[in-house]
Design a protein around this motif. Structure first.
Motif, short mmCIF file in Angstrom:
data_model
loop_
_atom_site.label_atom_id
_atom_site.label_comp_id
_atom_site.label_asym_id
_atom_site.label_seq_id
_atom_site.Cartn_x
_atom_site.Cartn_y
_atom_site.Cartn_z
N ASN A 60 2.12 -47.74 30.86
CA ASN A 60 1.54 -46.59 31.54
C ASN A 60 0.97 -47.00 32.89
OD1 ASN A 60 1.93 -44.66 29.39
ND2 ASN A 60 0.32 -45.76 28.28
N LEU A 61 1.04 -46.08 33.84
CA LEU A 61 0.43 -46.27 35.15
C LEU A 61 -0.42 -45.05 35.47
CD1 LEU A 61 3.13 -47.76 37.58
CD2 LEU A 61 0.91 -48.74 37.04
N THR A 62 -1.62 -45.29 36.00
CA THR A 62 -2.53 -44.22 36.40
C THR A 62 -2.73 -44.27 37.90
OG1 THR A 62 -3.68 -44.29 34.27
CG2 THR A 62 -4.84 -43.25 36.10
N PHE A 63 -2.70 -43.10 38.54
CA PHE A 63 -2.85 -43.02 40.00
C PHE A 63 -4.20 -42.42 40.33
CE2 PHE A 63 1.83 -42.13 39.21
CZ PHE A 63 2.19 -43.46 39.31
N ASP A 64 -4.82 -42.96 41.38
CA ASP A 64 -6.20 -42.59 41.64
C ASP A 64 -6.47 -42.20 43.09
OD1 ASP A 64 -5.90 -45.00 42.91
OD2 ASP A 64 -7.37 -46.09 41.70
N SER A 65 -5.42 -41.95 43.88
CA SER A 65 -5.64 -41.72 45.31
C SER A 65 -4.78 -40.58 45.83
CB SER A 65 -5.32 -42.99 46.10
OG SER A 65 -5.42 -42.76 47.48
N LYS A 66 -5.35 -39.82 46.75
CA LYS A 66 -4.58 -38.78 47.43
C LYS A 66 -3.76 -39.35 48.59
CE LYS A 66 -7.44 -34.76 46.33
NZ LYS A 66 -8.20 -33.61 46.89
N GLU A 67 -3.99 -40.64 48.90
CA GLU A 67 -3.23 -41.33 49.93
C GLU A 67 -2.15 -42.18 49.27
OE1 GLU A 67 -3.78 -40.62 53.06
OE2 GLU A 67 -5.46 -39.34 52.43
N TRP A 68 -1.06 -42.39 50.01
CA TRP A 68 0.02 -43.23 49.48
C TRP A 68 -0.49 -44.64 49.21
CZ3 TRP A 68 4.33 -41.34 47.65
CH2 TRP A 68 4.87 -40.16 48.15
N LYS A 69 -0.14 -45.15 48.04
CA LYS A 69 -0.64 -46.45 47.60
C LYS A 69 0.38 -47.08 46.66
CE LYS A 69 -4.73 -48.33 45.18
NZ LYS A 69 -6.02 -47.92 44.52
N LYS A 70 0.51 -48.40 46.71
CA LYS A 70 1.47 -49.09 45.85
C LYS A 70 0.84 -49.47 44.53
CE LYS A 70 4.76 -52.97 45.85
NZ LYS A 70 5.29 -54.13 46.61
N TYR A 71 1.56 -49.20 43.44
CA TYR A 71 1.13 -49.53 42.09
C TYR A 71 2.24 -50.34 41.42
CZ TYR A 71 -2.10 -45.62 42.87
OH TYR A 71 -3.06 -44.76 43.39
N GLN A 72 1.86 -51.19 40.47
CA GLN A 72 2.88 -51.96 39.79
C GLN A 72 2.45 -52.31 38.37
OE1 GLN A 72 3.43 -55.47 42.30
NE2 GLN A 72 2.26 -56.70 40.85
N VAL A 73 3.45 -52.62 37.53
CA VAL A 73 3.21 -53.03 36.16
C VAL A 73 4.35 -53.95 35.75
CG1 VAL A 73 4.45 -51.08 35.11
CG2 VAL A 73 2.58 -52.19 33.85
N ILE A 74 4.08 -54.87 34.84
CA ILE A 74 5.09 -55.82 34.37
C ILE A 74 5.63 -55.36 33.02
CG2 ILE A 74 5.56 -58.21 33.72
CD1 ILE A 74 4.96 -57.82 36.69
N LEU A 75 6.96 -55.34 32.91
CA LEU A 75 7.65 -54.96 31.68
C LEU A 75 8.35 -56.19 31.10
CD1 LEU A 75 9.36 -51.70 32.99
CD2 LEU A 75 7.24 -51.83 31.68
N LYS A 76 8.16 -56.44 29.80
CA LYS A 76 8.82 -57.58 29.15
C LYS A 76 9.88 -57.06 28.20
CE LYS A 76 7.95 -61.84 26.59
NZ LYS A 76 6.91 -62.72 25.98
N ALA A 77 11.11 -57.49 28.40
CA ALA A 77 12.23 -56.99 27.59
C ALA A 77 12.24 -57.68 26.23
CB ALA A 77 13.55 -57.22 28.30
N PRO A 78 12.29 -56.91 25.13
CA PRO A 78 12.31 -57.53 23.80
C PRO A 78 13.69 -58.04 23.39
CG PRO A 78 12.36 -55.15 23.59
CD PRO A 78 12.23 -55.44 25.06
#
Length: 653
Positions: free
Chosen positions: A162-180
């Motif tokens: 899951n990713l949560t966004f907290d800004s009305k301005e453009w911002k970069k978000y990221q998360v790491i996914l591990k393949a099973p």
């Protein structure tokens, strides 16, 4: 598999005449006292062009197709569901203004989101990690969120975060996914999980384990294959994409540098060419741009050799002179060339040198040479090349410039091109040839009689094309034989690069190619190993090698050359036996001082009894070099050389 007569083993016998019996010994003489012409460090290298999905979907490790929604069909590569709209108001990136807005679907049992097909699938490996990143903002008040999933071909969820966004301005978000588990044809899926709408742009997925661990990185196995070639020069970015189908779609290096997210999308010139293998979604995001290509040159120890447009669109595709920039319109093209030298070499206080430093490389890339134009010909080319030469040499007097002899290795256009390159005093002339085995064998002496007073030679694109158009052993052996002529004429030939470099097995348009791959695997062709053996054993100077005082250029099916490596203190002899019989060969190091001992002497052979044998993804080691020790008797090496073999003897002091 039996080969057709013309391209099979009988071709070699027909070309080479009566073969010797095994009992006959051919006596080669290597005169070690006559250390000849230097062999340039740039002699054997690599040519990269974005053909066959060589960049996006290939060497560039990005796994998401149309990540910024800038393809002409904004959602090409994506499947949308629920309430999704493409917008361009108040974008994050001016050169890539489109983004998507995800709205709540309007019903508790309905969903909004996207999934992406990747490049012939999104391939993941068991226990490997992948970096998902996205630029996002909240267009309205509230809290925004998405769920990111990797799903298999049956839509089963492999991993989700899951990713949560907290800004009305453009911002970069990221998360790491591990393949099973390993999945060749996975997809990326995004669900909106909030009542609030969210805006998304530049949706990206990279393996964490890229070449050198860089976030905007290269596919590790493919980059490693380039490093393992030990190349001396790296020519990029083309090829015909430099010219473009039209000038609007030519490769413009300034569009490929700066912030990755803001690099302007371009059509790939190869999108239109082959209707029998047509890929209308073939574009260039330029995520792997000139900065990354310079950086890769440095990584693999090769000198960079960029190719720039001379103002001519592809002449094959444009017969009307109006399709090209006139000589009076060349100023911006010439300025691009001057600015590129500043980008590569300029001090950090200069405009373009500062950009290079801001991108993470304050030190210069030490660019020494540039090609202007690709496969141009006729009077249109030299009249456009001339002002480039004048401008570049006025500002950078020692900088080397490569001109073109056109797309063919002979004929009126080729002769005219060479005449004009001599008149303009280019430093090197780029020759291209894609020919059959017979041509390669009979042209091993091609450069023996070339004029030594003019420019040097760069064999910028070449490959042996057998009738089956495969990377089989026959094509590799013919290339190995032909390349002895490069080394024997090292005073003239200073660079050579096989072409093309890469091909995706699901997305190729041209073959043969040096390295083949799918989304999980890669294979090094037999031709690759010929290039590697030359690259690892080029030596520093040519040594005379003869049989009966004549160069070894095809008589009795043998092609050979010799070199001295003054750094490694080694004598290197390369021999190709293209005949259909084993050869008994005696190699004498004439003039060798008495008592010289060889600490390590080896023979590395590339051999197959089947000319049609090739390396494939399922059988990658069908034909590979095999190294064995050899022993000299005084200053003589006696060997039995199997038929259809390329051998490299390295005699180390």
């Amino acid at each position: 598999m039996k080969r057709p007569l013309f391209f099979g083993a009988l071709l070699f016998s027909a070309l080479l005449g009566t073969q010797p019996t095994i009992s006959q010994t051919l006596n080669m003489q290597v005169d070690v006292k006559k250390v000849g012409s230097p062999i340039q460090s740039t002699m054997y290298g690599i040519f990269f062009e974005d053909i066959n999905y060589g960049a996006d979907g290939g060497l560039y490790a990005e796994m998401i197709k149309n990540r910024s929604f800038e393809f002409p069909q904004s959602l090409l590569g994506w499947t949308s569901f629920g309430k999704v709209e493409v917008r361009d108001d108040k974008p994050a990136f001016t050169n890539n203004p489109h983004f998507v807005r995800l709205h709540e679907a309007g019903h508790s049992d309905k969903q909004t989101g996207l999934d992406n097909e990747g490049f012939f699938g999104v391939a993941v490996k068991q226990n490997a990690t992948y970096r998902f990143s996205v630029w996002a903002r909240l267009p309205e008040a509230g809290a925004g969120s998405i769920r990111v999933e990797l799903i298999d071909g049956a839509s089963n969820v492999l991993v989700k975060e899951n990713l949560t966004f907290d800004s009305k301005e453009w911002k970069k978000y990221q998360v790491i996914l591990k393949a099973p588990k390993t999945e060749a044809k996975a997809r990326l899926r995004i669900f909106l999980t909030s009542k609030a709408a969210v805006d998304l742009d530049h949706v990206s997925l990279f393996p964490v384990d890229t070449w050198k661990g860089r976030e905007n990185g290269l596919r590790k196995d493919l980059a490693q294959a380039l490093y393992d070639l030990h190349p001396g020069v790296f020519r990029f970015p083309g090829g015909c994409i430099v010219e473009g189908t039209d000038l609007e779609t030519r490769y413009q290096w300034k569009n490929t540098v700066g912030q990755v997210e803001n690099r302007k999308l371009n059509e790939n010139r190869w999108q239109y060419t082959f209707t029998h293998r047509f890929f209308p979604d073939y574009f260039q995001t330029y995520g792997m741009g000139f900065f990354e290509l310079f950086q890769l040159s440095e990584d693999i120890g090769a000198e960079p050799l960029p190719v720039l447009s001379c103002g001519l669109a592809c002449q094959f595709q444009n017969k009307d002179e109006k399709a090209h920039a006139s000589v009076k319109e060349l100023d911006p093209y010439i300025q691009d060339a001057l600015d590129l030298i500043e980008f590569a070499n300029g001090d950090v206080t200069t405009k373009w040198g500062k950009l290079r430093a801001d991108m993470g490389h304050p030190a210069p890339f030490n660019l020494k040479v540039m090609a202007v134009g690709n496969e141009q010909w006729g009077t249109l080319y030299p009249e456009r090349l001339e002002p480039f030469i004048k401008a570049i040499r006025a500002k950078y007097p020692t900088f080397k410039i490569i001109g073109s002899a056109g797309p063919s290795p002979d004929g009126k256009d080729f002769e005219f091109g060479w005449k004009e390159m001599k008149r303009l005093k280019t430093d090197l002339v780029d020759e291209h040839y894609y020919k059959d085995p017979k041509w390669f064998l009979t042209n091993a002496t091609r450069y023996d009689a070339y004029d030594r007073k003019g420019p040097k030679v760069f064999a910028g694109e070449y490959a042996c094309h057998v009738q089956s158009v495969k990377n089989n052993f026959e094509s590799a052996l013919c290339e190995a034989a032909f390349m002895t002529g490069f080394e024997r004429n090292a005073d003239l030939v200073q660079m050579c690069t096989y072409a093309p470099l890469f091909a995706h097995v699901d997305g190729y348009q041209w073959r043969p190619d040096l390295i083949w791959f799918d989304n999980l695997r890669s294979v090094r062709s037999v031709n690759y190993y010929v290039q590697q053996l030359y690259g690892m054993n080029k030596g520093t100077n040519v040594l005379p090698l003869t049989i009966n005082n004549q160069p070894v250029t095809g008589k009795d099916g043998l092609y050979a050359t010799a070199a001295w490596d003054k750094t490694a203190k080694a004598y290197i002899i390369k021999v190709a036996n293209t005949s259909d019989k084993e050869q008994s060969v005696s190699i004498t190091l004439a003039g060798l001082k008495k008592g010289v001992a060889f600490a390590k002497s080896t023979c590395t052979k590339l051999h197959s009894p089947d000319l049609d044998m090739e390396n494939t993804l399922d059988n990658p080691y069908a034909v590979v070099p095999v190294e064995t020790p050899v022993t000299l008797e005084g200053n003589v090496l006696n060997v039995k050389l199997e038929s259809k073999t390329f051998a490299v003897y390295r005699l180390q002091n």
